[in-house]
Motif scaffolding. Sequence first.
Motif, PDB file in Angstrom:
ATOM      1  N   MET A 702      11.856  -7.876 -23.828  1.00 22.98           N
ATOM      2  CA  MET A 702      11.242  -8.111 -22.534  1.00 22.98           C
ATOM      3  C   MET A 702       9.765  -8.494 -22.679  1.00 22.98           C
ATOM      4  O   MET A 702       9.288  -9.446 -22.053  1.00 22.98           O
ATOM      5  CB  MET A 702      11.365  -6.861 -21.655  1.00 22.98           C
ATOM      6  N   TRP A 703       9.032  -7.754 -23.526  1.00 20.99           N
ATOM      7  CA  TRP A 703       7.612  -8.012 -23.665  1.00 20.99           C
ATOM      8  C   TRP A 703       7.349  -9.344 -24.387  1.00 20.99           C
ATOM      9  O   TRP A 703       6.386 -10.044 -24.076  1.00 20.99           O
ATOM     10  CB  TRP A 703       6.937  -6.855 -24.414  1.00 20.99           C
ATOM     11  N   GLN A 704       8.232  -9.683 -25.315  1.00 20.15           N
ATOM     12  CA  GLN A 704       8.053 -10.959 -26.005  1.00 20.15           C
ATOM     13  C   GLN A 704       8.330 -12.136 -25.068  1.00 20.15           C
ATOM     14  O   GLN A 704       7.604 -13.133 -25.081  1.00 20.15           O
ATOM     15  CB  GLN A 704       8.954 -11.026 -27.234  1.00 20.15           C
ATOM     16  N   TRP A 705       9.376 -12.027 -24.255  1.00 16.78           N
ATOM     17  CA  TRP A 705       9.677 -13.117 -23.318  1.00 16.78           C
ATOM     18  C   TRP A 705       8.606 -13.214 -22.227  1.00 16.78           C
ATOM     19  O   TRP A 705       8.258 -14.310 -21.763  1.00 16.78           O
ATOM     20  CB  TRP A 705      11.055 -12.926 -22.688  1.00 16.78           C
ATOM     21  N   LEU A 706       8.072 -12.067 -21.824  1.00 16.66           N
ATOM     22  CA  LEU A 706       6.983 -12.086 -20.851  1.00 16.66           C
ATOM     23  C   LEU A 706       5.749 -12.778 -21.443  1.00 16.66           C
ATOM     24  O   LEU A 706       5.077 -13.575 -20.763  1.00 16.66           O
ATOM     25  CB  LEU A 706       6.629 -10.654 -20.429  1.00 16.66           C
ATOM     26  N   SER A 707       5.472 -12.501 -22.713  1.00 15.47           N
ATOM     27  CA  SER A 707       4.355 -13.153 -23.394  1.00 15.47           C
ATOM     28  C   SER A 707       4.556 -14.671 -23.419  1.00 15.47           C
ATOM     29  O   SER A 707       3.631 -15.432 -23.113  1.00 15.47           O
ATOM     30  CB  SER A 707       4.223 -12.620 -24.821  1.00 15.47           C
ATOM     31  N   ALA A 708       5.767 -15.098 -23.749  1.00 18.03           N
ATOM     32  CA  ALA A 708       6.050 -16.536 -23.800  1.00 18.03           C
ATOM     33  C   ALA A 708       5.900 -17.166 -22.417  1.00 18.03           C
ATOM     34  O   ALA A 708       5.373 -18.280 -22.278  1.00 18.03           O
ATOM     35  CB  ALA A 708       7.459 -16.773 -24.344  1.00 18.03           C
ATOM     36  N   GLY A 709       6.348 -16.468 -21.390  1.00 25.05           N
ATOM     37  CA  GLY A 709       6.237 -16.982 -20.035  1.00 25.05           C
ATOM     38  C   GLY A 709       4.795 -17.136 -19.597  1.00 25.05           C
ATOM     39  O   GLY A 709       4.425 -18.134 -18.951  1.00 25.05           O
ATOM     40  N   LEU A 737      -6.814 -19.081 -18.962  1.00 21.95           N
ATOM     41  CA  LEU A 737      -7.282 -18.166 -20.000  1.00 21.95           C
ATOM     42  C   LEU A 737      -6.801 -16.749 -19.724  1.00 21.95           C
ATOM     43  O   LEU A 737      -6.414 -16.027 -20.651  1.00 21.95           O
ATOM     44  CB  LEU A 737      -8.805 -18.210 -20.079  1.00 21.95           C
ATOM     45  N   GLY A 738      -6.815 -16.354 -18.461  1.00 19.31           N
ATOM     46  CA  GLY A 738      -6.296 -15.028 -18.106  1.00 19.31           C
ATOM     47  C   GLY A 738      -4.835 -14.881 -18.491  1.00 19.31           C
ATOM     48  O   GLY A 738      -4.411 -13.831 -19.006  1.00 19.31           O
ATOM     49  N   CYS A 739      -4.050 -15.933 -18.284  1.00 19.23           N
ATOM     50  CA  CYS A 739      -2.631 -15.896 -18.677  1.00 19.23           C
ATOM     51  C   CYS A 739      -2.485 -15.744 -20.187  1.00 19.23           C
ATOM     52  O   CYS A 739      -1.646 -14.973 -20.674  1.00 19.23           O
ATOM     53  CB  CYS A 739      -1.925 -17.165 -18.213  1.00 19.23           C
ATOM     54  N   ALA A 740      -3.305 -16.492 -20.941  1.00 15.09           N
ATOM     55  CA  ALA A 740      -3.222 -16.420 -22.398  1.00 15.09           C
ATOM     56  C   ALA A 740      -3.608 -15.028 -22.893  1.00 15.09           C
ATOM     57  O   ALA A 740      -2.962 -14.476 -23.801  1.00 15.09           O
ATOM     58  CB  ALA A 740      -4.126 -17.486 -23.016  1.00 15.09           C
ATOM     59  N   ALA A 741      -4.669 -14.460 -22.316  1.00 13.75           N
ATOM     60  CA  ALA A 741      -5.093 -13.124 -22.736  1.00 13.75           C
ATOM     61  C   ALA A 741      -4.026 -12.088 -22.407  1.00 13.75           C
ATOM     62  O   ALA A 741      -3.731 -11.196 -23.216  1.00 13.75           O
ATOM     63  CB  ALA A 741      -6.416 -12.766 -22.050  1.00 13.75           C
ATOM     64  N   ALA A 742      -3.409 -12.192 -21.218  1.00 17.49           N
ATOM     65  CA  ALA A 742      -2.340 -11.264 -20.846  1.00 17.49           C
ATOM     66  C   ALA A 742      -1.145 -11.407 -21.780  1.00 17.49           C
ATOM     67  O   ALA A 742      -0.476 -10.412 -22.130  1.00 17.49           O
ATOM     68  CB  ALA A 742      -1.918 -11.522 -19.399  1.00 17.49           C
ATOM     69  N   SER A 743      -0.884 -12.641 -22.221  1.00 14.48           N
ATOM     70  CA  SER A 743       0.204 -12.872 -23.172  1.00 14.48           C
ATOM     71  C   SER A 743      -0.029 -12.096 -24.457  1.00 14.48           C
ATOM     72  O   SER A 743       0.891 -11.449 -24.990  1.00 14.48           O
ATOM     73  CB  SER A 743       0.329 -14.365 -23.464  1.00 14.48           C
ATOM     74  N   PHE A 744      -1.244 -12.152 -24.972  1.00 10.43           N
ATOM     75  CA  PHE A 744      -1.520 -11.449 -26.226  1.00 10.43           C
ATOM     76  C   PHE A 744      -1.446  -9.939 -26.037  1.00 10.43           C
ATOM     77  O   PHE A 744      -0.990  -9.212 -26.934  1.00 10.43           O
ATOM     78  CB  PHE A 744      -2.891 -11.861 -26.754  1.00 10.43           C
ATOM     79  N   LEU A 745      -1.880  -9.451 -24.888  1.00  8.90           N
ATOM     80  CA  LEU A 745      -1.753  -8.014 -24.621  1.00  8.90           C
ATOM     81  C   LEU A 745      -0.285  -7.593 -24.623  1.00  8.90           C
ATOM     82  O   LEU A 745       0.051  -6.501 -25.092  1.00  8.90           O
ATOM     83  CB  LEU A 745      -2.417  -7.678 -23.290  1.00  8.90           C
ATOM     84  N   CYS A 746       0.593  -8.450 -24.118  1.00  6.15           N
ATOM     85  CA  CYS A 746       2.026  -8.157 -24.166  1.00  6.15           C
ATOM     86  C   CYS A 746       2.512  -8.088 -25.616  1.00  6.15           C
ATOM     87  O   CYS A 746       3.332  -7.222 -25.966  1.00  6.15           O
ATOM     88  CB  CYS A 746       2.809  -9.229 -23.416  1.00  6.15           C
ATOM     89  N   ASP A 747       2.011  -8.997 -26.448  1.00  6.54           N
ATOM     90  CA  ASP A 747       2.389  -8.968 -27.868  1.00  6.54           C
ATOM     91  C   ASP A 747       1.958  -7.649 -28.514  1.00  6.54           C
ATOM     92  O   ASP A 747       2.738  -7.019 -29.251  1.00  6.54           O
ATOM     93  CB  ASP A 747       1.738 -10.138 -28.611  1.00  6.54           C
ATOM     94  N   LEU A 748       0.734  -7.235 -28.245  1.00  6.90           N
ATOM     95  CA  LEU A 748       0.235  -5.995 -28.831  1.00  6.90           C
ATOM     96  C   LEU A 748       1.025  -4.793 -28.332  1.00  6.90           C
ATOM     97  O   LEU A 748       1.348  -3.871 -29.105  1.00  6.90           O
ATOM     98  CB  LEU A 748      -1.250  -5.823 -28.513  1.00  6.90           C
ATOM     99  N   HIS A 749       1.360  -4.795 -27.032  1.00  5.62           N
ATOM    100  CA  HIS A 749       2.122  -3.678 -26.475  1.00  5.62           C
ATOM    101  C   HIS A 749       3.518  -3.621 -27.097  1.00  5.62           C
ATOM    102  O   HIS A 749       4.031  -2.532 -27.407  1.00  5.62           O
ATOM    103  CB  HIS A 749       2.225  -3.830 -24.960  1.00  5.62           C
ATOM    104  N   GLY A 750       4.123  -4.779 -27.309  1.00  5.17           N
ATOM    105  CA  GLY A 750       5.424  -4.815 -27.971  1.00  5.17           C
ATOM    106  C   GLY A 750       5.352  -4.262 -29.380  1.00  5.17           C
ATOM    107  O   GLY A 750       6.268  -3.560 -29.835  1.00  5.17           O
ATOM    108  N   GLN A 751       4.260  -4.582 -30.085  1.00  6.59           N
ATOM    109  CA  GLN A 751       4.064  -4.038 -31.431  1.00  6.59           C
ATOM    110  C   GLN A 751       3.998  -2.514 -31.404  1.00  6.59           C
ATOM    111  O   GLN A 751       4.592  -1.834 -32.238  1.00  6.59           O
ATOM    112  CB  GLN A 751       2.757  -4.581 -32.024  1.00  6.59           C
ATOM    113  N   GLN A 752       3.266  -1.990 -30.413  1.00  6.01           N
ATOM    114  CA  GLN A 752       3.132  -0.535 -30.323  1.00  6.01           C
ATOM    115  C   GLN A 752       4.465   0.127 -30.002  1.00  6.01           C
ATOM    116  O   GLN A 752       4.822   1.154 -30.589  1.00  6.01           O
ATOM    117  CB  GLN A 752       2.103  -0.180 -29.250  1.00  6.01           C
ATOM    118  N   LEU A 753       5.220  -0.470 -29.073  1.00  5.47           N
ATOM    119  CA  LEU A 753       6.517   0.124 -28.703  1.00  5.47           C
ATOM    120  C   LEU A 753       7.480   0.124 -29.876  1.00  5.47           C
ATOM    121  O   LEU A 753       8.315   1.034 -30.015  1.00  5.47           O
ATOM    122  CB  LEU A 753       7.126  -0.625 -27.522  1.00  5.47           C
TER     123      LEU A 753
END
Length: 834
Positions: A702-709, A737-753
């Motif tokens: 879910m978090w990876q697909w959200l990041s891609a979106g 830029l806000g979308c790109a930054a939110a995408s990376f935060l999703c990647d980091l959150h997925g890593q933590q989970l």
Amino acid sequence: MKRDATFPNPLPRPDGELERLEEVWRTPSGWRFFKSVNNTNIGLLYIGTALLFFVLAGILALLMRVQLAVPENTLLDAGTYNQVFTMHGTVMMFLFAIPVVEAIAVYLLPNMLGARDLPFPRLSAYAYWAYAFGGLAFFCTLFVGLAPDGGWFMYPPLTGAKYSPGLNADFWLLGIGFIEISAIAGAIELIVGILFTRAPGMTLARMPVYAWAMLVVGVMIVFAFPAVIAGTALLELERAFDWPLFDAERGGDPLLWQHLFWFFGHPEVYIIFLPAAGMVSTMIPTIASAPLVGRRAIIVALVGVGFFSFGLWAHHMFTAGLGAMEMGFVSAASMAVAVPTAIQVFGWIATLWSGRVRMSAPALFLLGFMFIFVLGGLTGVMVAVIPFDWQVHDTYFIVAHLHYVLIGGMVFPVFAGMYYWLPLINGNQLSERLARWVFWLMFGGFNLAFFPMHITGLYGMPRRVYTYAPDLGWDLLNMLSTVGAFTFAAGVLLFAIDTARTLRRPEREVGNPWNASTLEWLPSEDYGNRSIARVNSSEPLWQQPTLSEEVEAGQHYLPNTATGRRETIATSPVAAEPRYLMILPGDSWMTVLAALGTAGFFLLLTVKLVWLAWVFGITAIAATLAWMWQSDRPPPIREAKVAEGVMLPVGARGMASHSWWGTMIMLIVDASIFASFVFTYIHLSMRLEICPPPGAALPPAMWQWLSAGLLAAGSALIWVAGRMDWRRLPWLALLALGCAAASFLCDLHGQQLARLDPTANAWSAAIGTIVGYQGLHIVLLAILAPYLALRVWRGHLTPGSRATLDNIALVWHYVTLQGIAGMLAIRILPLLME
């Protein structure tokens, strides 16, 4: 564009036209000279610095030869000898061989192509200063005991933190990494320059063979060098942050380094050879006073060598335990590359045979080159035979082969080129009488130094040993090699003395002392040629005998400065028809400051002065943005007269622009680095019995697909921004830029989970590398978006001058594609391995 039938215009030029042209292109005097970005000035600085490193590396080689001249010598201890031979190989390969071929190209190509300058002169200046600052600082580590000592190839695990805990290896990894970035910057400049700034009428079929060679080399650099940049980054991550990418105990693989390094390292041999081959193909017709025999076949052979070179990286890994099929493929490719190389040699011999050779200094060095290089090629075929390679691998036979190929294949043509082209500097030729002494000292000394090493290697002497026992039968052979090395050095010293004497002589008219056929021998000043020639053949100075007078009289294209700035004509990539007037940036201190900041950032990071390193890094970014801001100014006019009856638009947009293609090539480099990280992930995953390994898991889908979106949404906003009212563009860019930054935060959150700890195992570290590289690109977007917005707010972005928007949009869409590709690679590979 329309062209008057009477072109070139025989009418006299307007008063004051030449003076305005000279003023725009005038080289700064005094200490301001160092802010110059003119290709002639940067090229000479580049060549001089590369030759300095050649001399420094040669001194290290002499130290090695003195140490090995007699058995059980105590001149150097083992640790010092390791630093000396590592620095010798590193400086020769990274600080001399590649930079000198790029330096000669920066100096020669604009005039050879009939252009005023290359399209990104500030990029050339930045590449030079980064190389000079970083290279000199890197060499100085030898004097404080911090020079790398793991060999110029730096194989782990010996270069890992466990076996090399000091800073020596870090200096190699971080120093070489940004020096390679400098080489890539030069390659981008050369590729775009060759394709877009050729003289009108200089079609690809008419282009000088040297330009063809540099075009092939530029493409090779773009695809080969990213692998070593990726490899050095991975090894530094292991050393600095304990990411076990090469640690076999935690799922890493030391052979991964060899794959990445030699994917760069063996094409590098041909990246060094092909420019030399191009110079040979340019000089031999002049020396023989005859057209190049098999010109088209030689050009095809250049491309063939470049193609085959990428299939040879495992040539250096025959003893590493690869499979029989893989070794057979690489062995066949290693033999096949000899075919296009031989085509060039036969073409050169046929040209000499068909003409009337003048036994001048360049001719001597070219004949010496062919003798030595052919011998090196024969031993290359020998080591391509796997059973033979097993016997001589890591012996002095390989040392001999390497030097016959590299010194014979590059140094001798470079010296021939310096004798041939040095009159371009001040009109004076080097002494022909001294040249014969220089040649025979170098030729005889080289063969005396390196031919015995074949025998030493067959007798079993291993590479990289600092001493040996007296009863092994190597004594006489090593003494002969040492005498030969000093004889070769005497030839180089005599050449340096003659060069200094010649350059101090009063300047005189250059003329065309060799009766050459190529355009670099047209009368030239700071602005290049008085006018840009119309070319009708591959040998313009032979086929158009009045061309020199016509160009000097201003009877061809652009005899003036149409906009009051530095300019050249951009032509179509294939047919070389004029397309638009290219405005070039002028001299600037920003390139020097950006290079100093880059070098300081990497070197200070190495010695753990992190806060000061970031000061230098921010300085580099600020200086780069400042030079971009200065360079990308709207043109003062939309259309310019470049000859009688010829009007061209000023500048271009989108895919028609040289800056768009420069950005595209940079992104190909970027994608190649990313592909190396993905290869790392695939390679380490395939070594696992269970993927993911125990204790690790994939990030939640879910978090990876959200990041891609979110990435896709940001790209869509940038696409829309370029097609709407430009007053809204800054806000859309910042929203993207806000979308790109939110995408990376999703990647980091997925890593933590997923609880992916990069220090736990190599598989998790490989995923962390892919995600971290995407994070670097988000930081890049965080710099570019405000820059784009500021240019809009200041009114510097207009429908007729939108390169900033076009290029940033290209980068933005690439970051989106890279993020999605990384996500798919991480998710799909474990599914395929189930």
